[in-house]
Enzyme design. Structure first.
Site, mmCIF file in Angstrom:
data_model
loop_
_atom_site.group_PDB
_atom_site.id
_atom_site.type_symbol
_atom_site.label_atom_id
_atom_site.label_comp_id
_atom_site.label_asym_id
_atom_site.label_seq_id
_atom_site.Cartn_x
_atom_site.Cartn_y
_atom_site.Cartn_z
ATOM 1 N N TYR A 52 0.812 -1.218 0.000
ATOM 2 C CA TYR A 52 0.000 0.000 0.000
ATOM 3 C C TYR A 52 0.843 1.265 0.000
ATOM 4 C CZ TYR A 52 -4.077 -2.820 0.867
ATOM 5 O OH TYR A 52 -5.077 -3.736 0.752
ATOM 6 N N LYS A 69 3.233 -14.111 5.862
ATOM 7 C CA LYS A 69 3.507 -15.068 4.797
ATOM 8 C C LYS A 69 5.044 -15.199 4.686
ATOM 9 C CE LYS A 69 2.153 -17.657 1.359
ATOM 10 N NZ LYS A 69 1.678 -19.010 1.627
ATOM 11 N N ASP A 105 -2.064 -18.194 4.795
ATOM 12 C CA ASP A 105 -3.020 -19.105 4.140
ATOM 13 C C ASP A 105 -3.647 -20.047 5.160
ATOM 14 O OD1 ASP A 105 -0.173 -19.584 3.811
ATOM 15 O OD2 ASP A 105 -0.693 -21.535 3.030
ATOM 16 N N ASP A 116 -6.139 -6.646 5.151
ATOM 17 C CA ASP A 116 -7.241 -6.258 4.281
ATOM 18 C C ASP A 116 -8.103 -7.490 3.968
ATOM 19 O OD1 ASP A 116 -8.801 -4.782 2.620
ATOM 20 O OD2 ASP A 116 -7.289 -4.387 1.108
#
Ligand code: NAD
Length: 417
Positions: free
Chosen positions: A160, A227, A281, A305
Site C-alpha cells: 500500500y 507469509k 493461508d 485487508d
C-alpha cells in the site's frame, strides 16, 4: 490555538488534550465528524442520534459530545474546491478523536483514495477492527458465536506504500535492468514492478499496540499473521520483530507459544498473553474451523485487508463490522464498508457498522457505560429480529433500525438503579 479557513471552533465543549502520553478527555469533548459520500448522510444522521442518546441515557446529562462538522469528499469539493482540505486534517490533529462516514474515491487520473490519504497524512498506522458475532445476525457458518477477534492491521506500509511502475515505461525498464544487471535477478522485461517495504519501525509500533490492547483487556493471545515462508525479509521479518518486541518490551506479561509448550506444559502462566504466529493461508482455515483460538491478530497491511473482510463475512458481513484508524493518540473511527452508491438517499442500508464504530469511539473516549449500553441496545434489536435491514434479511429502513436502538436504550435507562 489552531486556526481554520472555513470552519469555526465550537462555542461549547472542550478540547481533548494529551498529558504524559495519555488522552485527557473532558466531559463534553468536541468531536469532529465527516458525513461522507453516498449512503454517508443517511448513516451519519442515524448514528449521531443514537450516540447522543447513549451518552445522555448513560450519564443523565453529565457528559455530552459537542459535534463539529468537517469536510472531505464531495461536500468538501463543493465548499473548498478540493476533496481533502487542510482544515479537515488540522481539525482532526487538533481535536484528536473524530468519526467519518465512507468516502468515494473519485474516478479519474491522479486521485488517490481519500481514506488511504487520511491514514497516511495523519500517521494512523493501526487499523483496528473488532469482529464479534451478534446473536440473530444471519451468518454463513455453523458456529459464528465462536468468532471474537480484534484485528490490528498495519496501515501505512507494505504494497500500500504505492511504489509501482507500469509495464513498458522507462522507469520500469530502469528498475528491471538495475535488478537484473546488479542484483542477480532475472525479471522479464515486460513486467510491471511493485515494491513491498516493511520496516522495523512500522511493524513494531503496530505489534506494540496489539500487545498492549491484549494486556489491558486480559485477553489470552496475540497472533502474528504473516507469509514469511515465502517473503522472508518482509513478512518473515514482521514475525521475528513481533517476537523480539514481545520479549524486550513485555517480557514479564507475555509468553511465546514455543515456551508455552517447552517450559509450561501448554498452560499459560497467570496474567501472561501468549504470542503465537500463523502463516496467512493457514490462518484463513483457522478462523473458519478454530475461530475461538484467536483473540487479537497483528498483521501487515495486505493480509489484514483480506482477513478483516473474511472474518466480517462470518459474523454477518460488512454492514456489521466497525473499525478505527489509530495513531499514537489520534483515533479516526469509521465503518468498514464503502459508499454503496446505488442506495444513496434511500434510507435502506444497515447502519450497524457505523453505530458500532461509534460505540468503539465511545470506548476510546473512556465513555464505557455509554459504549456498553449502545452495544447492548444493538444486540437487542438483532435478538428481537423485528427491525432488521435488507442485508440482514429484514425489511426495515435505516431509520427504523435506529429508532429500535433508541427505544432499547430508553428501556435500558429505565432499568438503571
Ligand atoms: P461498498 O462497501 O460501498 O459496497 C459493497 C457492497 O456492500 C455493495 O453491494 C453495497 O450495496 C453493500 N453495502 C455496503 N455498505 C452497506 C451497508 N451499510 N448496508 C447494506 N449494504 C451495504 O464497496 P464498493 O462498492 O467497492 O465501493 C463504493 C465506493 O466506496 C468506492 O468509491 C470506494 O472507493 C469507496 N469505499 C470507501 C471506503 C471508506 O470510506 N472507508 C471503504 C470501501 C470503499
Amino acid at each position: 490555538m489552531t486556526t481554520f479557513d472555513k470552519i469555526e471552533h465550537p462555542a461549547n465543549g472542550d478540547t481533548i488534550t494529551v498529558d504524559n502520553n495519555k488522552l485527557n478527555i473532558p466531559d463534553n469533548p468536541i468531536i469532529p465528524f465527516i458525513e461522507g459520500d453516498g449512503i454517508g448522510p443517511d448513516l451519519w444522521f442515524a448514528t449521531k442520534m443514537v450516540l447522543d442518546a447513549a451518552v445522555e441515557k448513560a450519564y443523565g446529562g453529565a457528559k455530552k459530545i459537542e459535534w463539529l462538522e468537517i469536510y472531505a469528499g464531495d461536500k468538501a469539493n463543493d465548499k473548498y474546491g478540493e476533496y481533502l482540505p487542510k482544515d479537515t486534517l488540522n481539525a482532526i490533529k487538533h481535536y484528536i478523536v473524530a468519526i467519518k462516514g465512507p468516502l468515494t474515491t473519485p474516478i479519474g487520473g491522479g486521485f488517490r483514495s481519500l481514506n488511504v490519504s487520511l491514514r497516511q497524512l495523519l500517521n494512523l498506522y493501526a487499523c483496528v477492527r473488532p469482529v464479534r458475532y451478534i446473536t440473530g445476525t444471519p451468518s454463513p457458518v455453523r458456529e459464528p458465536e465462536k468468532m471474537n477477534v480484534v484485528i490490528f492491521r498495519e496501515n501505512t506500509e507494505d504494497v500500500y506504500a504505492g511504489i509501482e511502475w507500469r509495464e513498458g515505461t522507462p522507469d520500469a525498464l530502469k528498475v528491471i535492468s538495475f535488478l537484473n544487471d546488479s542484483m542477480n535477478a532475472s525479471i522479464r522485461s515486460d513486467s510491471g514492478i511493485g515494491i513491498k517495504p516493511m520496516s522495523v519501525t512500522g511493524s513494531k509500533r503496530l505489534i506494540r499496540k496489539a500487545i498492549q490492547y491484549a494486556i489491558e483487556r486480559n485477553l489470552a493471545s496475540v497472533t502474528l499473521v504473516h507469509k514469511g515462508n515465502i517473503m522472508k525479509y518482509t513478512e518473515g521479518a514482521f514475525k521475528d520483530w513481533g517476537y523480539e518486541l514481545a520479549a524486550e518490551e513485555f517480557g514479564d506479561r507475555t509468553v511465546s507459544e514455543q515456551d508455552l509448550w517447552d517450559k509450561h506444559g501448554g498452560k499459560a502462566p497467570a496474567g501472561k498473553v501468549i504470542i503465537k504466529d500463523r502463516i496467512a493461508d493457514s490462518m484463513f482455515q483457522q478462523i473458519l474451523i478454530r475461530s475461538d483460538e484467536y483473540d487479537v491478530i497483528a498483521t501487515p497491511n495486505l493480509n489484514g485487508d483480506y482477513l478483516s473482510d473474511a472474518c466480517a463475512a462470518q459474523i454477518g458481513g460488512l454492514g456489521m463490522a466497525p473499525g478505527a484508524n489509530i495513531g499514537d493518540h489520534i483515533g479516526l473511527f469509521e465503518a468498514t464498508h464503502g459508499t454503496a452508491p446505488k442506495y444513496t438517499g434511500q434510507d435502506k442500508v444497515n447502519p450497524g457498522s457505523m453505530i458500532l464504530s461509534g460505540a468503539l469511539m465511545l470506548e476510546y473516549l473512556g465513555f464505557d457505560a455509554a459504549s456498553n449500553q449502545l452495544r447492548t441496545a444493538v444486540k437487542s434489536v438483532y435478538s428481537e429480529g423485528q427491525s432488521l435491514t435488507r442485508d440482514q434479511g429484514g425489511t426495515a429502513s435505516t431509520t427504523d433500525f435506529c429508532d429500535a436502538v433508541e427505544s432499547n436504550l430508553r428501556a435500558l435507562a429505565k432499568q438503571r438503579p
